[in-house]
Design a protein around this motif. Structure first.
Motif, PDB file in Angstrom:
ATOM      1  N   THR B  77      64.612  29.916  53.490  1.00 25.45           N
ATOM      2  CA  THR B  77      65.830  30.110  54.274  1.00 25.45           C
ATOM      3  C   THR B  77      66.773  28.934  54.103  1.00 25.45           C
ATOM      4  OG1 THR B  77      64.550  31.316  55.894  1.00 25.45           O
ATOM      5  CG2 THR B  77      66.718  30.548  56.578  1.00 25.45           C
ATOM      6  N   ARG B  78      66.203  27.743  54.134  1.00 22.42           N
ATOM      7  CA  ARG B  78      67.070  26.576  54.019  1.00 22.42           C
ATOM      8  C   ARG B  78      67.704  26.466  52.635  1.00 22.42           C
ATOM      9  NH1 ARG B  78      63.360  22.252  55.992  1.00 22.42           N
ATOM     10  NH2 ARG B  78      62.072  23.851  56.977  1.00 22.42           N
ATOM     11  N   MET B  79      67.109  27.144  51.643  1.00 23.54           N
ATOM     12  CA  MET B  79      67.735  27.133  50.331  1.00 23.54           C
ATOM     13  C   MET B  79      68.905  28.109  50.256  1.00 23.54           C
ATOM     14  SD  MET B  79      64.395  26.833  47.915  1.00 23.54           S
ATOM     15  CE  MET B  79      65.241  26.387  46.426  1.00 23.54           C
ATOM     16  N   GLY B  80      69.010  29.013  51.224  1.00 23.46           N
ATOM     17  CA  GLY B  80      70.179  29.886  51.253  1.00 23.46           C
ATOM     18  C   GLY B  80      69.891  31.373  51.152  1.00 23.46           C
ATOM     19  N   ILE B  81      68.723  31.789  51.604  1.00 22.98           N
ATOM     20  CA  ILE B  81      68.440  33.221  51.652  1.00 22.98           C
ATOM     21  C   ILE B  81      68.183  33.578  53.106  1.00 22.98           C
ATOM     22  CG2 ILE B  81      66.847  35.049  50.964  1.00 22.98           C
ATOM     23  CD1 ILE B  81      66.234  33.516  48.450  1.00 22.98           C
ATOM     24  N   SER B  82      68.823  34.615  53.592  1.00 23.66           N
ATOM     25  CA  SER B  82      68.422  35.056  54.920  1.00 23.66           C
ATOM     26  C   SER B  82      68.359  36.576  54.932  1.00 23.66           C
ATOM     27  CB  SER B  82      69.351  34.508  55.997  1.00 23.66           C
ATOM     28  OG  SER B  82      70.584  35.144  55.951  1.00 23.66           O
ATOM     29  N   ARG B 160      74.168  44.618  64.516  1.00 24.92           N
ATOM     30  CA  ARG B 160      75.218  43.669  64.173  1.00 24.92           C
ATOM     31  C   ARG B 160      74.811  42.247  64.544  1.00 24.92           C
ATOM     32  NH1 ARG B 160      80.459  45.519  63.935  1.00 24.92           N
ATOM     33  NH2 ARG B 160      80.576  47.738  63.520  1.00 24.92           N
ATOM     34  N   LEU B 161      74.172  42.132  65.683  1.00 18.42           N
ATOM     35  CA  LEU B 161      73.749  40.807  66.115  1.00 18.42           C
ATOM     36  C   LEU B 161      72.752  40.231  65.115  1.00 18.42           C
ATOM     37  CD1 LEU B 161      73.721  38.545  68.157  1.00 18.42           C
ATOM     38  CD2 LEU B 161      71.980  39.769  69.441  1.00 18.42           C
ATOM     39  N   GLU B 162      71.897  41.095  64.598  1.00 17.58           N
ATOM     40  CA  GLU B 162      70.927  40.609  63.623  1.00 17.58           C
ATOM     41  C   GLU B 162      71.636  40.086  62.370  1.00 17.58           C
ATOM     42  OE1 GLU B 162      68.068  43.270  62.006  1.00 17.58           O
ATOM     43  OE2 GLU B 162      66.398  41.954  62.468  1.00 17.58           O
ATOM     44  N   VAL B 163      72.685  40.808  61.967  1.00 19.60           N
ATOM     45  CA  VAL B 163      73.450  40.339  60.812  1.00 19.60           C
ATOM     46  C   VAL B 163      74.114  39.003  61.142  1.00 19.60           C
ATOM     47  CG1 VAL B 163      75.360  40.815  59.263  1.00 19.60           C
ATOM     48  CG2 VAL B 163      73.846  42.667  59.959  1.00 19.60           C
ATOM     49  N   ALA B 164      74.684  38.904  62.342  1.00 18.63           N
ATOM     50  CA  ALA B 164      75.330  37.653  62.729  1.00 18.63           C
ATOM     51  C   ALA B 164      74.330  36.506  62.703  1.00 18.63           C
ATOM     52  CB  ALA B 164      75.935  37.794  64.133  1.00 18.63           C
ATOM     53  N   ARG B 165      73.114  36.763  63.180  1.00 19.18           N
ATOM     54  CA  ARG B 165      72.088  35.725  63.188  1.00 19.18           C
ATOM     55  C   ARG B 165      71.750  35.311  61.764  1.00 19.18           C
ATOM     56  NH1 ARG B 165      66.299  37.237  65.510  1.00 19.18           N
ATOM     57  NH2 ARG B 165      66.261  38.301  63.503  1.00 19.18           N
ATOM     58  N   LEU B 176      69.408  42.720  53.328  1.00 15.59           N
ATOM     59  CA  LEU B 176      69.564  43.664  54.438  1.00 15.59           C
ATOM     60  C   LEU B 176      68.538  44.783  54.266  1.00 15.59           C
ATOM     61  CD1 LEU B 176      73.465  43.973  54.456  1.00 15.59           C
ATOM     62  CD2 LEU B 176      72.048  42.598  55.978  1.00 15.59           C
ATOM     63  N   ASP B 177      67.654  44.932  55.256  1.00 15.61           N
ATOM     64  CA  ASP B 177      66.610  45.948  55.172  1.00 15.61           C
ATOM     65  C   ASP B 177      67.043  47.154  55.999  1.00 15.61           C
ATOM     66  OD1 ASP B 177      64.316  47.344  54.808  1.00 15.61           O
ATOM     67  OD2 ASP B 177      62.967  45.687  55.275  1.00 15.61           O
ATOM     68  N   GLU B 178      67.509  48.174  55.320  1.00  9.78           N
ATOM     69  CA  GLU B 178      67.993  49.406  55.947  1.00  9.78           C
ATOM     70  C   GLU B 178      68.959  49.151  57.103  1.00  9.78           C
ATOM     71  OE1 GLU B 178      65.460  52.614  56.504  1.00  9.78           O
ATOM     72  OE2 GLU B 178      64.048  52.011  54.944  1.00  9.78           O
ATOM     73  N   PRO B 179      70.097  48.574  56.810  1.00  5.95           N
ATOM     74  CA  PRO B 179      71.017  48.218  57.891  1.00  5.95           C
ATOM     75  C   PRO B 179      71.611  49.424  58.611  1.00  5.95           C
ATOM     76  CG  PRO B 179      72.036  47.842  55.747  1.00  5.95           C
ATOM     77  CD  PRO B 179      70.603  48.165  55.492  1.00  5.95           C
ATOM     78  N   THR B 180      71.571  50.594  58.008  1.00  6.32           N
ATOM     79  CA  THR B 180      72.189  51.736  58.699  1.00  6.32           C
ATOM     80  C   THR B 180      71.148  52.675  59.305  1.00  6.32           C
ATOM     81  OG1 THR B 180      72.253  53.138  56.738  1.00  6.32           O
ATOM     82  CG2 THR B 180      74.129  51.680  57.097  1.00  6.32           C
ATOM     83  N   ALA B 181      69.886  52.265  59.278  1.00  2.99           N
ATOM     84  CA  ALA B 181      68.853  53.140  59.833  1.00  2.99           C
ATOM     85  C   ALA B 181      69.164  53.457  61.287  1.00  2.99           C
ATOM     86  CB  ALA B 181      67.491  52.462  59.724  1.00  2.99           C
TER      87      ALA B 181
END
Lengths: 353, 267, 567
Positions: B77-82, B160-165, B176-181
């Motif tokens: 995560t600290r390398m830049g993947i979330s 949306r909050l999860e994306v913001a986090r 993004l794991d199935e963001p529109t589920a």
């Protein structure tokens, strides 16, 4: 495994240092002790048999932890006290049987009666604890049932203190179990062999129950996947109750064996230390794994019997037997560092559970 | 364009089950890259390999020139993947703002002693963190909901909050794991626009797992199709739609030809 | 389950409640609580705690039955069903009377004896007494049920008044010493006779408190404060804090030496609780070996300052204190390391094992040359400040008050910082927390180390107050005590620690004769709290705020469901 220095975190480094130091200490202790030649192989043999008898008692208690853990993924913290309940209750019957002379005339029948009583009491208590302290909290965060389990543990201890008083009791001698059995160059107390084999019989019986009977299969199904098991028409609640009952009954039997093996020290707190040790045994073998608990119990018994003389004296620690209890707990810590899944546990996934 | 994430012959097994089999793919900077496939195809397992939750048995995962397979999750995560999760995993007993502020963690510098002595450095950083969290909250369209417990937010807001986090850690690559589920068509449309905005405005590369073919086909630059852990196709949306192996994987052998996955999903 | 219960709401429900209540009394009687509690007179010499306990089952059964029927709109049946519950609650204890009469000196059930029979039968003999017990139980059932029928205002006032009388009766000795300073000796002598409340005084107190709470003094103030602007509220809070501090400072001089000693012990536990609250409440790590750090602190203080000890007392209290804390923190890190990447429940048992290892080591001959083995460390000097010996508990109370305030301050600051959020996130979902870039081991270690530091400080102060320390002061029971108090107060709540310590440490110190039931009560309390009130008696302020937020969203819940179902 490729070692990449850049990736090593300081946590890993510390753990490796810890591992190396632990192994080094154990090896130094063993080498020193063995090279000093202070103990004969007969003495080691005696210790091993004592360890096996004690270990089979741990194994019986450990089965209770493992059964419940396998199904509910929770540590039944009160299990050591469930073991105490049977042993503490039966000591009064044993006393009565001894003073009336029944024990001397029908020793085996008496033992059977005692085992029945202890197992019944432990079994009922286990089921009661499940009903009151665990069932309403199924599905709650993990910390919650663990806290009630700790609460149940102390509630049971002090309930029995109130019921039977704070004093110490002891089991009477059983005549046919006195004396030694000659094993060639050394003798083993007969009671140790009897306890070991009787425990073995119970363990094998349990193994067959779980593997062969319909209820055993249901238990395994629930352990595998609760929801699917429910869809298959298995009544989860009754499977869980049976699991607790089985664990309790085995613990009750273990209480009687313990009473034969070391008759003194029957009191309300007697389950606390064996409880943690049996849990250690369950973890040692791989928690949730039935043969693992049996093997872990026996192994822990032997380590504990040999430990003070074998590891600690070699390190120059005086009065090493005082530290006997610490050995079991050290084993617990070491096993969790070296092989958290236990000897027989499968490596489900390092982070999953 | 250079590759931001490269997977080389990644294999992950669980006992006898091969969840990801010999998977190689390459994601370029600024792409929206989708991984699709039937249930149990190994998509989420692959995600977990990228984020360090699992260690693949074989192969390499290279992120911005660094091998990251087997690194612990926090370092990845600290390398830049979330990432976000298929079944939303917010800190449900924390407020929306607190959730985002936890996400900002990799960029906060103060020591715990700063907090105890309430140093100016600490106060400044906390203020900035709060302002940044507010900004992100507004950005994902949850203005004014910052003090609500995450678990009390409606479903769409939780996504949306999860994306913001996830954005709070200022990632270069967002998984993004199935963001529109579980979203209705209207919300799905908004989410598509939102994902595109993330890429266009913030320049974040996006790796997407998605079931909804309409979403996948409309926003992906590149698609990889997995089936039983193995890559069966890779290409632009238009090629994937026509690929017979993909159609077979989705609809089974002997299914009516001519049906595109998009149509199938729409049915 | 609920559905079927509602359908069969008839005498069976009442009977079940009654028998359950009676069974609980049977349990309390069998384990000796009724007999032990009857030593404490509450009002006069005719009402003691044991009697109150033995009719409690009937009252509770009547109350619950009454409420159930009232909720089901069967107001007419409330009283008669309450009576039935009460009567049946009198049956199970009869077993005790029968057993106690037949075998008055059982070697097995040591507490079921003639004395218990005497208490349960009101001294009327087994036969008449049994009847009396049933009749009284029935009456109590009626009272319990009737209570439900009262208006809410009256119920509150009644509870208030009863609590006042019971608490004053229970703690009459201590209340007496405190009130002496304000009311004078003669008034107190009249109020409290034979270590219990004078019956007439009891009635007067009852009437006064009832009237006071009925004509409401307390409630209006609260709503007024809430309606004030936030600036004013802040000022008010500041005033409250200052007043609280003044009160805390004046406290030992109001209550005298004995109670100061109790306050001192409560303070020690508050310090420990603040630390364990960080570990368990904030970070969600169940540490059952917490006493180990208390022991490290105490032994470090002892070894470094005792003239007869290993070092010959090279340091004074103030120099040894930071070293004791440092030792605690260091061992917190060393012990924490190998266990912190284990899952929660393993952690609990391993830390428990640690606690036991420490105890075993403390007893061992191996370490005896340094820490004294079973003999312990003796002759630890009392701390002095600028040549002034803090010999009295009043002075030591200030020390521990300061320690608690520092601990609370640090805990509060950390909770509201980045570290606090990390802990909370970890408690909520470890995997996701790690995905947020949080180094789990480091974060857990910090919680462990800080908690250990508080505990060590507490232990150091403990050692210097007691002057002699022995291994048996550092058993698992201390850990359980601290754990219970933070759970009862509310996990993660700072005021909860104080409330929990006051209830679980302060009260038992005042009720020494019931010490043998202390851990039983803790155990039962842990279970009951988790079942009925997992957030504790004084939950975190934010939690309260959040619960309000939930209400706002209730309207939107419907929308959320529609969204969820749309797929």
């Amino acid at each position: 495994m490729k070692i990449n220095l850049e990736r090593l975190s300081w946590v890993d480094v510390f753990l490796w240092v810890f591992r190396v130091v632990a192994i080094a200490l154990i090896i130094i202790g063993i080498v020193n002790t063995l090279s000093s030649g202070k103990y004969t192989s007969e003495q080691w043999g005696t210790l091993i048999f004592a360890g096996l008898a004690q270990g089979s008692i741990y194994a019986l208690i450990a089965l209770g932890y493992t059964l419940v853990y396998g199904i509910l993924l929770m540590i039944n913290f009160a299990h050591g006290d469930i073991y105490m309940a049977g042993a503490f209750t039966a000591v009064f019957l044993a006393d009565k049987l001894a003073t009336t002379g029944f024990l001397a005339v029908h020793p085996w029948l008496s033992l059977l009666l005692l085992m029945l009583l202890a197992s019944t009491i432990s079994m009922l208590l286990a089921v009661l604890v499940e009903r009151i302290a665990y069932r309403p909290l199924r599905g709650a965060p993990r910390l919650v049932p663990l806290i009630t389990a700790i609460g149940a543990s102390f509630a049971i201890e002090y309930t029995f203190r109130g019921l039977y008083g704070p004093g110490f009791h002891s089991y009477p001698d059983v005549p046919p179990l006195m004396g030694d059995v000659n094993m060639g160059t050394f003798a083993v107390p007969r009671v140790q062999l009897v306890v070991f084999f009787a425990a073995l019989v119970l363990m094998v019986a349990l193994y067959y129950f779980v593997e062969r009977t319909k209820m055993g299969k249901a238990m395994r199904a629930v352990a595998e996947d609760k929801e699917v098991a429910m869809l298959m028409g298995i009544d989860i609640d009754s499977v869980i109750v049976i699991t607790f009952a089985l664990g309790g009954a085995l613990a009750g039997a273990a209480g009687i064996f313990n009473g034969l093996f070391r008759p003194q020290g029957v009191y309300f707190f007697m389950g606390f230390v064996p409880g943690i040790k049996a849990f250690t045994a369950a973890v040692l073998g791989g928690i949730g794994n039935i043969p693992g608990a049996m093997f872990g119990g026996l192994l822990l018994g032997i380590i504990e019997a040999l430990g003070p003389n074998l590891f600690l004296e070699g390190l120059g620690i005086p009065a090493a037997n005082q530290l006997k209890d610490a050995i079991a707990f050290t084993v617990l810590v070491l096993i969790l560092i070296f092989r958290p899944q236990g000897i027989f546990g499968e490596r489900l996934s390092e982070k999953k559970a | 364009m250079a590759a931001i994430l490269t997977a080389e012959t990644v294999t992950k097994r669980f006992g006898g089950l091969v969840a990801v089999n010999n998977l190689s793919l390459e994601i370029q900077h600024g792409q929206i890259y989708s991984v699709i496939g039937p249930n149990g195809a190994g998509k989420t397992t692959f995600f977990n390999c990228v984020t360090g939750f699992y260690t693949p048995e074989e192969g390499k995962i290279i992120f911005n020139g660094h091998e990251i397979q087997g690194l612990s999750t926090d370092r990845v995560t600290r390398m830049g993947i979330s990432r976000t999760y298929q079944n939303i995993r917010l800190f449900s007993n924390m407020t929306a703002l607190e959730n985002i502020m936890v996400g900002e963690h990799p960029h906060l510098k103060t020591f715990w002693a700063d907090a105890v002595f309430d140093t100016p450095r600490f106060r400044k950083e906390e203020q900035q963190a709060l302002a940044e969290a507010q900004r992100l909250l507004d950005f994902v369209g949850l203005k004014g909901l910052g003090d609500h417990l995450a678990r009390n937010l409606p479903y769409g807001a939780q996504r949306r909050l999860e994306v913001a986090r996830a954005l709070a850690s200022q990632p270069k690559l967002l998984l993004l794991d199935e963001p529109t589920a579980g979203m209705n068509p209207h919300e799905t449309g908004e989410m598509i626009a939102f994902i595109q905005m993330l890429r266009d405005k913030l320049g974040i590369t996006i790796l997407l797992i998605e079931h909804d073919m309409k979403v996948v086909m409309s926003i992906s630059d590149q698609i990889t199709v997995l089936d039983f852990g193995t890559k069966i196709a890779e290409g632009k949306p238009i090629d994937i739609q026509k690929n017979p192996r993909v159609i077979e994987a989705y609809l089974g052998r002997g299914a009516a030809s001519g049906l595109t996955p998009a149509n199938a999903a729409a049915n | 389950m609920n559905l079927t219960q509602e359908h069969t709401l008839d005498w069976r429900t009442a009977a079940r409640n009654g028998l359950l209540g009676g069974t609980i009394i049977l349990y309390f009687g069998a384990i000796g609580m009724v007999s032990t509690f009857s030593v404490r007179n509450m009002v006069g010499t005719f009402l003691n705690l044991g009697q109150i306990l033995s009719i409690m089952g009937a009252i509770a059964a009547g109350l619950i039955t009454g409420r159930t029927f009232l909720k089901a709109d069967q107001r007419a049946k409330v009283i008669q069903m309450g009576a039935l519950s009460g009567l049946l609650a009198g049956l199970p204890p009869l077993i005790l009377i029968i057993m106690g009469t037949l075998v008055p000196n059982s070697t097995m059930f040591v507490n079921i004896n003639a004395e218990l029979v005497e208490i349960l039968t009101f001294g009327l003999g087994a036969l008449v007494g049994s009847l009396a017990l049933i009749v009284v139980s029935g009456l109590m059932g009626v009272l319990g049920a009737a209570f439900v029928l009262l208006g809410e205002k009256y119920r509150k006032a009644l509870i208030n008044a009863l609590l006042w009388v019971l608490l004053l009766g229970l703690f009459s000795e201590n209340a007496g010493t405190v009130l002496q300073k304000f009311l004078g000796t003669s008034a107190v002598r009249w109020l409290f006779q034979n270590k219990s409340l004078n019956p007439i005084a009891a009635i007067i107190i009852f009437a006064l408190t009832f009237a006071f709470s009925l004509f409401g003094v307390g409630n209006k103030g609260k709503t007024k404060i809430q309606s004030l602007p936030s600036e004013k509220q802040k000022q008010l809070r500041l005033i409250y804090i200052v007043l609280g501090l003044v009160f805390a400072l004046a406290l030992p001089w109001m209550v005298g030496t004995f109670l100061s000693q109790v306050l001192f012990i409560v303070g020690l536990y508050v310090m420990m609780g603040m630390g364990l609250n960080i570990v368990v409440g904030f970070a969600g790590l169940l540490d059952l070996g917490y006493v180990a750090f208390f022991a490290f602190g105490a032994y470090t203080m002892g070894v470094l300052t005792s003239p007869g000890g290993f070092t010959g007392g090279i340091l004074n209290f103030w120099l040894a204190l930071p070293i004791a804390i440092l030792v605690g923190v260091t061992f917190g890190i060393i012990l924490g390391f190998p266990v912190l990447n284990m899952r929660g429940d393993y952690l609990a048992i391993v830390t428990l094992g640690f606690g036991e290892i420490i105890r075993v080591l403390a007893y061992s001959n191996w370490l005896a040359p340094i820490i004294g083995g079973a003999q312990g460390v003796l002759g630890i000097p009392t701390p002095s400040l600028f040549g002034f010996r803090l010999g009295k508990p009043e002075y030591m109370y200030y020390l521990v008050l300061l320690g608690s305030l520092v601990a609370a301050f640090i805990a509060a600051r950390l909770r509201d910082s980045r570290l606090g959020r990390q802990w909370m996130a970890m408690r909520e979902d470890e995997d996701v927390a790690e995905t947020m870039g949080i180094n789990l081991v480091q974060t857990k270690l910090l919680a462990f180390a800080i908690g250990a530091g508080f505990s060590a400080a507490s232990g150091a102060i403990f050692a210097s107050r007691l002057q002699n320390i022995f291994p048996n002061s550092f058993g698992i029971l201390v850990s359980i005590n601290v754990l219970s108090l933070i759970i009862v107060g509310g996990l993660g709540s700072l005021p909860g620690v104080v409330v929990g310590a006051a209830i679980l440490v302060g009260m038992p110190e005042l009720l020494r004769e019931f010490a043998e039931y202390r851990l039983l009560m803790y155990g039962l309390l842990l279970i009951v709290m988790m079942l009925a009130k997992p957030e504790g008696f004084w939950p975190e302020e934010t939690r309260k705020r959040e619960l309000h937020a939930k209400e706002d969203w209730d309207n939107n819940d419907a929308d959320a469901e529609v969204v969820g179902a749309a797929d």
